[in-house]
Design a protein around this motif. Structure first.
Motif, short mmCIF file in Angstrom:
data_model
loop_
_atom_site.label_atom_id
_atom_site.label_comp_id
_atom_site.label_asym_id
_atom_site.label_seq_id
_atom_site.Cartn_x
_atom_site.Cartn_y
_atom_site.Cartn_z
N GLU A 104 0.81 -1.22 0.00
CA GLU A 104 0.00 0.00 0.00
C GLU A 104 0.84 1.27 0.00
O GLU A 104 0.42 2.31 -0.52
CB GLU A 104 -0.96 0.00 1.19
CG GLU A 104 -2.04 -1.07 1.07
CD GLU A 104 -3.11 -0.97 2.15
OE1 GLU A 104 -3.26 0.11 2.75
OE2 GLU A 104 -3.79 -1.98 2.39
N MET A 105 2.06 1.20 0.57
CA MET A 105 2.88 2.41 0.67
C MET A 105 3.93 2.51 -0.43
O MET A 105 4.24 3.62 -0.90
CB MET A 105 3.56 2.48 2.03
CG MET A 105 2.63 2.86 3.15
SD MET A 105 3.47 3.66 4.51
CE MET A 105 4.04 5.19 3.79
N ALA A 106 4.50 1.36 -0.84
CA ALA A 106 5.65 1.42 -1.75
C ALA A 106 5.38 0.86 -3.15
O ALA A 106 6.14 1.14 -4.07
CB ALA A 106 6.83 0.67 -1.13
N TYR A 110 2.75 3.56 -7.12
CA TYR A 110 3.62 3.78 -8.27
C TYR A 110 3.46 2.71 -9.36
O TYR A 110 3.86 2.92 -10.50
CB TYR A 110 5.08 3.83 -7.81
CG TYR A 110 5.26 4.71 -6.60
CD1 TYR A 110 5.14 6.10 -6.69
CD2 TYR A 110 5.52 4.17 -5.34
CE1 TYR A 110 5.28 6.92 -5.58
CE2 TYR A 110 5.67 4.97 -4.22
CZ TYR A 110 5.54 6.34 -4.34
OH TYR A 110 5.67 7.14 -3.23
N PHE A 111 2.88 1.55 -8.99
CA PHE A 111 2.67 0.46 -9.95
C PHE A 111 1.23 -0.04 -9.81
O PHE A 111 0.97 -1.03 -9.12
CB PHE A 111 3.67 -0.68 -9.72
CG PHE A 111 5.10 -0.25 -9.73
CD1 PHE A 111 5.79 -0.08 -10.94
CD2 PHE A 111 5.78 0.02 -8.55
CE1 PHE A 111 7.12 0.33 -10.95
CE2 PHE A 111 7.10 0.43 -8.55
CZ PHE A 111 7.77 0.59 -9.76
N ASN A 112 0.30 0.63 -10.47
CA ASN A 112 -1.12 0.35 -10.31
C ASN A 112 -1.51 -1.06 -10.76
O ASN A 112 -2.47 -1.64 -10.27
CB ASN A 112 -1.96 1.37 -11.09
CG ASN A 112 -1.87 2.75 -10.47
OD1 ASN A 112 -1.76 2.87 -9.26
ND2 ASN A 112 -1.88 3.79 -11.29
N LEU A 266 7.03 16.47 3.68
CA LEU A 266 8.32 16.20 3.03
C LEU A 266 8.29 16.42 1.52
O LEU A 266 9.34 16.44 0.88
CB LEU A 266 8.76 14.76 3.31
CG LEU A 266 8.96 14.36 4.78
CD1 LEU A 266 9.37 12.90 4.87
CD2 LEU A 266 10.00 15.24 5.45
N GLY A 267 7.09 16.54 0.94
CA GLY A 267 6.98 16.66 -0.51
C GLY A 267 7.03 15.29 -1.17
O GLY A 267 7.21 14.27 -0.51
N ASN A 268 6.91 15.25 -2.49
CA ASN A 268 6.85 13.99 -3.22
C ASN A 268 8.12 13.16 -3.09
O ASN A 268 8.07 11.95 -2.87
CB ASN A 268 6.57 14.25 -4.72
CG ASN A 268 5.13 14.69 -4.93
OD1 ASN A 268 4.25 14.33 -4.18
ND2 ASN A 268 4.91 15.50 -5.97
N ILE A 269 9.28 13.80 -3.21
CA ILE A 269 10.55 13.07 -3.14
C ILE A 269 10.73 12.44 -1.76
O ILE A 269 11.08 11.27 -1.62
CB ILE A 269 11.75 13.99 -3.45
CG1 ILE A 269 11.63 14.58 -4.85
CG2 ILE A 269 13.06 13.23 -3.30
CD1 ILE A 269 11.64 13.54 -5.95
N GLY A 270 10.47 13.23 -0.73
CA GLY A 270 10.59 12.72 0.65
C GLY A 270 9.62 11.60 0.91
O GLY A 270 9.95 10.62 1.58
N SER A 271 8.43 11.71 0.37
CA SER A 271 7.41 10.69 0.56
C SER A 271 7.81 9.37 -0.11
O SER A 271 7.62 8.30 0.45
CB SER A 271 6.07 11.18 -0.01
OG SER A 271 5.05 10.26 0.27
N ILE A 272 8.39 9.48 -1.32
CA ILE A 272 8.87 8.28 -2.02
C ILE A 272 10.00 7.62 -1.22
O ILE A 272 10.03 6.39 -1.05
CB ILE A 272 9.37 8.64 -3.44
CG1 ILE A 272 8.18 9.06 -4.32
CG2 ILE A 272 10.11 7.46 -4.08
CD1 ILE A 272 8.59 9.66 -5.65
#
Length: 425
Positions: A104-106, A110-112, A266-272
């Protein structure tokens, strides 16, 4: 031996062992729902997710044995069954939950097109390989992984405090203290304390120079350090859930809330980056659970490697089957098991912390039996809810809050000690 250095190293190691990535999704969700009553939720969550687990570590400091020693005063048979149930629950619920959190998180964001079944299958395939090979890579990952996650979480907490919107939702919880208390069950931290505490004691026994009192002091102080770390992280995430409560969708689940919180701070990068770290932390937790469970069954089977392999296979198959479901579903199916085993675990921890003067074998037997009997309505209430059970629970104090065992356990402890004293008089 450098005592201060050993205390801090052990304290951080303990924190790392407690710190399952799945636990991260619980506090922000509580914060979202608790709103202006967040302090009551935090106190309840603190009791079952921090205070009781640290008492478990203090009990280990006193016993300096294994998980088996926690229940042997009730009876050796009871203790064996208890250990079996604990390890079975570990491979059937918290281990699969790590795969679900990872998906659910990783993976899913990003890969539906990747299904949760594919994720859990590949995930537990690697878990099995690492469990069988006991790679040192996991230890290296663990040393760098936990500090990185802590830094990112502290960043989320402090950035959130200073950038949160002004609006705070009102609480949607009718009993915030009890809700916090019961959500703390889902961390599995009380169970973790009697499992990892035993691992810690065994590891310290390799140091032949360490005396009983030295180990007792070291484990005790390390427990307080780990507890302080858990309290800061949990309280910070709950408070951030409160501060950002107005920004979350009303029906958002636990992982969606954590992802939203990390995105906003954290923004998108931090979240990834956080998603990748959480996935790795989940993986190390799963390997630890599968390996620890396989070690236990190997130990009671004359150190049979075949038993170790079979247990690891069964644990990974369970992981694939249960891990394909979403986190909310796994949390919901875990409730009956936790309502059954958590009260017994809590009472065993407390009895093992209290002075042996007040905890004879007779007191252990009475308190555990009473706790077990009065936790049955709570357990059954999540499986077969009905008017008959409701009628019974109306006669038991706190039973309607799923805490019907608490007062009877306290009373039985006092009465058993009175009876014991009269017998000895």
């Amino acid at each position: 031996m450098n005592k201060t250095k050993d205390i801090y190293i052990t304290g951080f190691a303990l924190f790392s062992m407690f710190f399952g990535a799945g636990n991260l999704i619980l506090p922000p969700f509580l914060g979202k729902n608790s709103g202006d009553l967040w302090s009551w939720v935090t106190i309840g969550f603190f009791i079952t997710a921090v205070f009781i687990p640290i008492l478990g570590i203090l009990a280990h400091a006193k016993l300096q044995g294994t998980m088996y020693d926690f229940g042997k005063k009730v009876s050796p048979t009871f203790s064996l069954i208890y250990c079996f149930v604990i390890y079975t629950i570990c491979i059937a619920l918290p281990a699969p939950r790590t795969a679900s959190v990872t998906h659910e998180m990783a993976i899913a964001p990003y890969f539906n097109n990747v299904s949760s079944l594919i994720t859990s299958s590949i995930y537990f395939g690697f878990v099995f390989l690492f469990a069988m090979n006991r790679s040192k890579i996991l230890n290296l990952i663990g040393k760098f992984l936990t500090p990185l996650i802590i830094c990112m979480l502290l960043s989320i907490i402090f950035i959130g405090i200073f950038t949160a919107p002004d609006a705070i939702n009102t609480s949607t919880l009718k009993t915030p203290f009890v809700d916090g208390l019961l959500e703390g069950y889902q961390t599995f931290d009380a169970i973790a304390s009697i499992v990892v505490g035993g691992v810690l004691v065994i590891s310290m026994n390799f140091n032949k120079e360490a005396t009983f009192n030295y180990k007792k002091e070291l484990i005790t102080k390390a427990g307080f350090i780990a507890g302080l770390g858990l309290l800061i992280i949990y309280a910070g995430l709950i408070y951030n859930g409160v501060l950002f409560s107005s920004t979350f969708p009303e029906e958002a689940n636990r992982t969606e809330i954590l992802k939203s919180l990390s995105n906003q701070t954290l923004g998108n990068i931090g979240s990834i980056f956080l998603s990748v770290l959480v996935a790795l932390a989940c993986f190390t937790t799963a390997v630890g659970i599968i390996t620890g469970t396989a070690d236990y069954f190997k130990g009671i089977s004359n150190n049979s490697q075949k038993v170790f392999t079979i247990t690891a296979v069964i644990g990974c198959i369970l992981g694939v089957l249960v891990g394909q479901f979403d986190v909310t579903y796994i949390i919901n199916i875990a409730l009956p098991a936790l309502m059954f085993i958590y009260p017994i675990t809590i009472i065993l921890i407390i009895l093992n912390v209290i002075s042996s003067r007040y905890t004879s074998s007779f007191v252990f037997k009475v308190a555990v039996i009473v706790t077990f009997l009065f936790s049955i309505p709570d357990f059954l209430g999540f499986i077969i809810p009905g008017a008959y059970l409701t009628t019974i629970k109306n006669y038991i104090p706190l039973a309607n809050h799923s805490l019907g065992w608490a007062i009877p356990a306290c009373i039985s402890f006092i009465l058993a000690n009175i009876i014991q004293t009269k017998k000895l008089a």
